[in-house]
Write an enzyme that holds these catalytic residues in place. Structure first.
Site, PDB file in Angstrom:
ATOM      1  N   ARG A   1      -3.388  -1.935  -6.425  1.00  0.00           N
ATOM      2  CA  ARG A   1      -2.616  -3.240  -6.684  1.00  0.00           C
ATOM      3  C   ARG A   1      -1.986  -3.473  -7.473  1.00  0.00           C
ATOM      4  O   ARG A   1      -3.689  -3.920  -8.475  1.00  0.00           O
ATOM      5  CB  ARG A   1      -2.270  -3.250  -5.490  1.00  0.00           C
ATOM      6  CG  ARG A   1      -3.758  -4.184  -4.771  1.00  0.00           C
ATOM      7  CD  ARG A   1      -4.354  -4.402  -3.232  1.00  0.00           C
ATOM      8  NE  ARG A   1      -5.858  -4.813  -3.303  1.00  0.00           N
ATOM      9  CZ  ARG A   1      -6.483  -5.273  -1.804  1.00  0.00           C
ATOM     10  NH1 ARG A   1      -5.131  -4.798  -1.144  1.00  0.00           N
ATOM     11  NH2 ARG A   1      -7.407  -4.947  -2.188  1.00  0.00           N
TER      12      ARG A   1
ATOM     13  N   LYS B   1       0.561  -0.782   0.266  1.00  0.00           N
ATOM     14  CA  LYS B   1      -0.095  -0.478  -0.133  1.00  0.00           C
ATOM     15  C   LYS B   1       0.682   1.268  -0.099  1.00  0.00           C
ATOM     16  O   LYS B   1       0.891   2.303  -0.533  1.00  0.00           O
ATOM     17  CB  LYS B   1      -0.979  -0.529   1.061  1.00  0.00           C
ATOM     18  CG  LYS B   1      -1.685   1.303   1.270  1.00  0.00           C
ATOM     19  CD  LYS B   1      -2.636   1.459   2.696  1.00  0.00           C
ATOM     20  CE  LYS B   1      -3.829   0.280   2.913  1.00  0.00           C
ATOM     21  NZ  LYS B   1      -5.019  -0.038   1.866  1.00  0.00           N
TER      22      LYS B   1
ATOM     23  N   GLY C   1      -8.126  -7.471   3.132  1.00  0.00           N
ATOM     24  CA  GLY C   1      -9.057  -8.356   3.965  1.00  0.00           C
ATOM     25  C   GLY C   1      -8.365  -8.907   6.081  1.00  0.00           C
ATOM     26  O   GLY C   1      -8.666  -8.740   6.847  1.00  0.00           O
TER      27      GLY C   1
ATOM     28  N   HIS D   1     -15.279  -9.349   1.279  1.00  0.00           N
ATOM     29  CA  HIS D   1     -14.166  -9.739   2.051  1.00  0.00           C
ATOM     30  C   HIS D   1     -14.037 -11.515   1.024  1.00  0.00           C
ATOM     31  O   HIS D   1     -13.337 -12.785   0.686  1.00  0.00           O
ATOM     32  CB  HIS D   1     -14.265  -9.922   2.888  1.00  0.00           C
ATOM     33  CG  HIS D   1     -13.261 -11.297   3.467  1.00  0.00           C
ATOM     34  ND1 HIS D   1     -13.308 -12.605   4.582  1.00  0.00           N
ATOM     35  CD2 HIS D   1     -12.149 -10.883   3.812  1.00  0.00           C
ATOM     36  CE1 HIS D   1     -11.787 -13.033   4.300  1.00  0.00           C
ATOM     37  NE2 HIS D   1     -11.653 -11.661   4.937  1.00  0.00           N
TER      38      HIS D   1
ATOM     39  N   MET E   1      -5.986  -7.160   7.199  1.00  0.00           N
ATOM     40  CA  MET E   1      -5.397  -6.135   8.080  1.00  0.00           C
ATOM     41  C   MET E   1      -6.015  -4.807   8.916  1.00  0.00           C
ATOM     42  O   MET E   1      -7.271  -5.549   8.425  1.00  0.00           O
ATOM     43  CB  MET E   1      -3.992  -5.506   7.384  1.00  0.00           C
ATOM     44  CG  MET E   1      -3.164  -6.917   6.647  1.00  0.00           C
ATOM     45  SD  MET E   1      -1.894  -7.394   8.210  1.00  0.00           S
ATOM     46  CE  MET E   1      -0.613  -6.189   8.875  1.00  0.00           C
TER      47      MET E   1
ATOM     48  N   CYS F   1      10.411 -37.261  -9.303  1.00  0.00           N
ATOM     49  CA  CYS F   1       9.452 -37.645  -9.585  1.00  0.00           C
ATOM     50  C   CYS F   1       8.315 -37.887  -8.225  1.00  0.00           C
ATOM     51  O   CYS F   1       7.452 -38.456  -8.246  1.00  0.00           O
ATOM     52  CB  CYS F   1       9.353 -39.346 -10.979  1.00  0.00           C
ATOM     53  SG  CYS F   1       9.837 -40.166  -9.117  1.00  0.00           S
TER      54      CYS F   1
ATOM     55  N   ARG G   1      -4.084   2.741   7.885  1.00  0.00           N
ATOM     56  CA  ARG G   1      -4.398   1.688   6.835  1.00  0.00           C
ATOM     57  C   ARG G   1      -2.843   1.489   7.217  1.00  0.00           C
ATOM     58  O   ARG G   1      -1.872   1.301   7.215  1.00  0.00           O
ATOM     59  CB  ARG G   1      -4.905   1.724   5.871  1.00  0.00           C
ATOM     60  CG  ARG G   1      -5.911   2.329   5.976  1.00  0.00           C
ATOM     61  CD  ARG G   1      -5.916   2.485   4.216  1.00  0.00           C
ATOM     62  NE  ARG G   1      -7.559   3.228   4.445  1.00  0.00           N
ATOM     63  CZ  ARG G   1      -7.862   4.027   3.759  1.00  0.00           C
ATOM     64  NH1 ARG G   1      -6.443   5.171   3.727  1.00  0.00           N
ATOM     65  NH2 ARG G   1      -9.108   4.876   3.193  1.00  0.00           N
TER      66      ARG G   1
ATOM     67  N   SER H   1      16.283 -40.700 -11.203  1.00  0.00           N
ATOM     68  CA  SER H   1      14.989 -39.762 -10.651  1.00  0.00           C
ATOM     69  C   SER H   1      14.604 -39.879  -8.605  1.00  0.00           C
ATOM     70  O   SER H   1      14.850 -41.185  -8.597  1.00  0.00           O
ATOM     71  CB  SER H   1      13.737 -40.900 -11.058  1.00  0.00           C
ATOM     72  OG  SER H   1      12.779 -40.303 -11.292  1.00  0.00           O
TER      73      SER H   1
ATOM     74  N   TYR I   1      14.427 -32.825 -16.053  1.00  0.00           N
ATOM     75  CA  TYR I   1      12.561 -32.848 -16.518  1.00  0.00           C
ATOM     76  C   TYR I   1      12.169 -32.467 -15.350  1.00  0.00           C
ATOM     77  O   TYR I   1      13.014 -34.122 -14.056  1.00  0.00           O
ATOM     78  CB  TYR I   1      12.267 -34.200 -17.588  1.00  0.00           C
ATOM     79  CG  TYR I   1      12.118 -35.547 -16.009  1.00  0.00           C
ATOM     80  CD1 TYR I   1      11.130 -35.633 -15.882  1.00  0.00           C
ATOM     81  CD2 TYR I   1      13.524 -36.122 -16.877  1.00  0.00           C
ATOM     82  CE1 TYR I   1      11.677 -37.376 -15.445  1.00  0.00           C
ATOM     83  CE2 TYR I   1      13.974 -37.627 -16.400  1.00  0.00           C
ATOM     84  CZ  TYR I   1      12.984 -38.158 -15.472  1.00  0.00           C
ATOM     85  OH  TYR I   1      12.695 -39.468 -15.046  1.00  0.00           O
TER      86      TYR I   1
END
Length: 904
Positions: A345, A31, A110, A464, A112, A839, A101, A772, A859
């Protein structure tokens, strides 16, 4: 931090000048950083300052004491606001009012706290009324301040003030808050102050600086409040100092019909449409919109009510999108027809919206493809895109209970619960539930996370419940006024039907519909935006993504999502069919080699056919087949009645079979007679499985189907275990090739899942053709945690900061990750071209995938529905570390599918 060293804790903004910028989120929170950024680019931002997260951290760690110098810097900041606004805090003629704030470095909608209208007391409220000529506005602001201060600072439940308000409205015959006149608001303010005195034992504070100090402390303390801690835990947010505190001159949306307050997105966060999307309220303050106290109006109607402000909002929205390169979530206030920006934001969005926004912004020339892949679409967006939807083709006569707002898309089916505590308790017991609330509040996040979906009777598309659910990809129907909830009887009704706790309902967050009972759901079909985006992902990705699949159906699904082979095919899952389980049980109870081989000969055709089906689906792609891994007792019954039935089915004495079952039971089966140990004790099992693989591969090869089998030996702890099993596999291959007069190429490798194997990886690599990492077992054995039992204490470990995350969900890079890295380096030192993958369940977890990329793995392999997530994570890793050398290139292209070449 340098801010701590130089003693600076306060950073001012406003009038085109700012001491901060958007790159300072860790210090100023999202913020504060964005307020400074908007000020610097000339947007209308009310003057203010931000207290840094360093100050919050100091407060938390030093007995709730401010760091030296903070008080003086805050006073200078207040003076700067006073000079710019021409008003003075606590002044009896022209009083300055301020908002306080919170704002962390990571957006936590929602979670804080906010206090508005700070600076009002019995004297300044009169001065405000006189200065503005609007006495009603002054007292409306005062009663709001008492409510917020009481709730946030003194922990007086908001409902205490809400009940007083509703009672007065009923007494005065007022339908809305705005129907209360000035005298009524004066009466309400007095009633609020009496409630404050009653709840706290002290009168409401009148000194503005005392009000400010206590509010700042409350915001600091909210960082470690239950709801904020739970939110960070759910979202795996860690390593943040605390919250920043933004103190800003008030601008008022409650000054009359030419004033308003609202929240909007620069594009639709549900479907991605390039159109301003949001809500506002005339003559209101910001908390009214998100709290759902009044029903807000659609942002489109603002154009006819305040056309100049609406046009300016459109222009600013476009400017912010161009500046930030992303869709923005904006909070604004209009005071006497003048627009002010209170926050911007990056907007939370659904998976579908994220993809459309990314593709549209690239097409519009606002951003490049690289930015779209790296920042605009999160891995969880792809995950939620694959959530089930209500099957509209099936008309099952399910009763519609009501219609609300389509707050977050997707279908959810579950039992009704009315409290977050019940939702968490039920989910812990494996039950699927729908959390039903009049409206959700930040303290409900635990239950919202545990529930399959959320239903509220109050609140709009930016409430919210809606914002949190969209961010999580959880179905939500909000503002369903067709139903009325009675918490006392734990039920709700639409006036005709009554639904009680424990009853089943279904919600359609895409259309806003609530159904009685269980609706059928279907898997979603990705749209054109998805396919376009995934093409971009593949452009930047350098690491392959395979799938874990044991059936042709799973393999086919994974192919549709772009899997480039199978990284784990678990053969034991093929043994549980009715005919197969009988054969494997006959093998287990056999007391001679001949009988075991006879039973295995019966299994061979089933196993071979399974492999043929999977190889056919994965034609031209590598398939890693893991040989039998679990202990044999998993294939046997355990209850006396079932033991007797199976014994009779096998034609053996119940007493003998019972003895066999008992003899195979192990105190710690995960460390017992399983994996390669079974193959060494019973080499005939390895022979049968290898033969099934080779016969299937050769036959398909003759049909013109390319097959690249990779045979994986599980649970290796010594090089000798691997050599033993590789010898059996190679001998089986030679026999099959000679019998069939044909051959295929294959590789033999191993799972690295025992720490000792990682330590001896260089010796194992002398014979293994690939590694793997089975990170599920590797994590279990490295930590010494049982996967099945660790849930009893891991949450306590995370809550107490002993662990940051569940190591079975996110790879433990510091420990397990070092074994992966060491084994990879040791293996490739012996065999530079060694193919290495992962894996375990971590293969589809974004942070774990990034680590695999950085370690140089070829991978990752994951479940079919996680393949798109893993691919995006791999692409983002490549873009984040463009200079990092990719894994050894093992790619080729066939019919437009990227795959790895099999080397021998």
């Amino acid at each position: 931090m340098s801010a701590m060293l130089n003693g600076k804790f306060v950073y001012t903004f406003g009038s085109g000048i700012a001491e901060g910028n958007r790159g300072m989120k860790e210090l100023l929170g999202g913020k504060g950083a964005n307020l400074a950024e908007m000020s610097s680019i000339g947007l209308p931002v009310p003057a203010g300052f931000t207290i840094s997260t360093v100050a919050c951290n100091h407060y938390s760690e030093n007995g709730k004491k401010w760091p030296q110098g903070l008080t003086e810097q805050i006073k200078k900041g207040i003076t700067a606001i006073e000079n710019e606004m021409g008003a003075k805090l606590g002044d009896g003629h022209h009083p300055l009012l301020i908002s306080v704030r919170s704002g962390a470095a990571v957006s936590m909608p929602g979670m804080m706290d906010t206090v508005l209208n700070l600076g009002l007391n019995d004297e300044t409220v009169k001065a405000l009324a006189k200065h503005t000529g609007n006495e009603r506005f002054a007292y409306d602001s005062y009663r709001r301040f008492i409510d917020m201060f009481g709730d946030v600072v003194m922990n007086i439940p908001h409902e205490t003030f809400e009940e007083i308000l509703e009672g007065l409205k009923e007494k005065k015959g007022a339908k809305e808050d705005t129907d209360l006149d000035t005298d009524s608001l004066k009466e309400l303010t007095l009633m609020y102050k009496e409630a404050y005195q009653r709840e706290t034992g002290s009168s409401f504070p009148s000194d503005p600086f005392d009000q400010l100090e206590r509010t700042i402390n409350a915001v600091f303390e909210s960082w470690n409040g239950e709801r904020a801690v739970k939110y960070r835990k759910i979202h795996q947010i860690s390593n943040l100092l605390g919250t920043a505190v933004s103190v800003q001159a008030m601008v008022f949306g409650n000054m009359g019909d030419d004033s308003a307050t609202g929240v909007c997105f620069t594009r639709n966060p549900s479907n991605g449409e390039n159109k301003l999307y949001g809500e506002y309220l005339v003559n209101a303050q910001g908390e009214d919109v998100v709290a759902g106290i009044r029903t807000p109006q659609d942002i489109d109607t603002l154009e006819s009510i305040m056309p100049k402000s609406y046009k300016m909002l459109l222009d600013i929205g476009g400017k912010l999108e161009h500046h930030y390169g992303d869709m923005q979530d904006i909070e604004f206030t209009i005071q006497n027809k003048k627009l002010f920006m209170l926050q911007t934001r990056t907007g939370k969005r659904t998976g579908h919206a994220a993809l459309k926004i990314a593709c549209d912004m690239v097409e519009e020339g606002l951003i490049e493809k690289k930015r779209a892949v790296q920042f605009l679409v999160e891995p969880q967006h792809l995950d939620q895109l694959l959530h089930p939807q209500i099957d509209e083709k099936i008309t099952d006569g399910t009763t519609v209970l009501g219609k609300g707002l389509p707050a977050s898309p997707g279908a959810a089916v579950g039992k009704v619960v009315f409290s977050s505590e019940k939702a968490e308790e039920a989910a812990a017991n494996g039950e699927k539930v729908i959390l039903v609330r009049i409206e959700t509040r930040p303290e409900d996040v635990g239950g919202m996370s545990a529930a399959e979906g959320i239903l509220t009777t109050r609140g709009g598309m930016t409430s919210h419940a809606a914002v949190v659910a969209r961010g999580w990809g959880k179905p939500c129907v909000a503002g369903c006024g067709d139903i009325k909830i009675d918490y006392k009887t734990q039920s709700f009704t639409n006036g005709i039907l009554t639904i009680r706790e424990g009853d089943w309902i279904s919600i359609d967050g895409t259309r806003g519909t609530v159904y009685r009972g269980k609706k059928d759901v279907v898997k979603p079909q990705p749209d054109e935006s998805y396919h376009t985006f995934m093409e971009w992902v593949d452009e930047f990705r350098t690491m392959n993504v395979r799938t874990n699949a044991d059936t042709p159906e799973d393999a086919m699904q994974a192919l549709k999502f772009g899997a480039e082979g199978i990284g784990l095919c678990r053969t034991e899952h093929m043994f549980f069919g009715e005919d197969r389980i009988k054969a494997i049980r006959r093998m287990i109870i056999s007391n001679s080699l001949e009988k075991r081989k006879a039973a295995l000969d019966d299994l061979l055709p089933f196993q071979k056919n399974d492999f043929m089906e999977i190889f056919r689906v994965m034609a031209g792609l590598p398939v890693t087949v893991r040989l039998l891994d679990p202990p044999l007792h998993e294939f046997l019954p355990h209850e006396p009645e079932e033991i007797e039935r199976v014994a009779n089915d096998l034609g053996v004495a119940v007493s003998d079979f019972t003895q066999t079952v008992r003899s195979l039971r192990e105190f710690n089966p995960m460390l017992g007679h399983r994996g390669c140990r079974l193959g060494i004790t019973y080499p005939e099992i390895t022979e049968m499985q290898s033969r099934a693989i080779f016969e299937a591969a050769v036959e398909l090869n003759r049909e013109g189907v390319q097959v690249f089998p990779e045979i994986m030996v599980p649970l290796i702890g010594t090089p000798h275990e691997f050599r033993n099993q590789k010898r059996v596999i190679d001998q089986s291959a030679a026999m099959v090739f000679e019998e069939l007069g044909d051959s295929i190429e294959y590789t033999v490798g191993t799972m690295i899942e025992i720490p000792r194997a990682a330590l001896l990886a260089d010796q194992i690599a002398e014979d293994a053709e690939f590694f793997s990492f089975g990170t599920n077992d590797l994590t279990q054995m490295t930590f010494g945690y049982s996967r099945d039992d660790s849930g009893k204490f891991l949450n306590d470990y995370i809550d107490n900061g002993i662990l940051k995350e569940d190591p079975f969900e996110v790879l433990d890079i510091e420990g397990v990750g070092q074994l992966v890295k060491m084994a990879t380096e040791k293996g490739r030192k012996v065999k530079p071209g060694l193919k290495v993958g992962i894996c375990g369940e971590h293969g589809g977890e974004p942070k774990s995938v990034q680590f695999c990329y950085e370690t140089g793995l070829n991978y990752v392999s994951c479940s079919p529905f996680r393949v798109p997530v893993a691919k995006l994570a791999a692409a983002r890793a490549a873009l984040t570390h463009p200079t990092h050398p990719p894994a050894p290139s093992l790619r080729k292209r066939r019919e437009g599918v990227t795959l790895e070449k099999v080397h021998h």
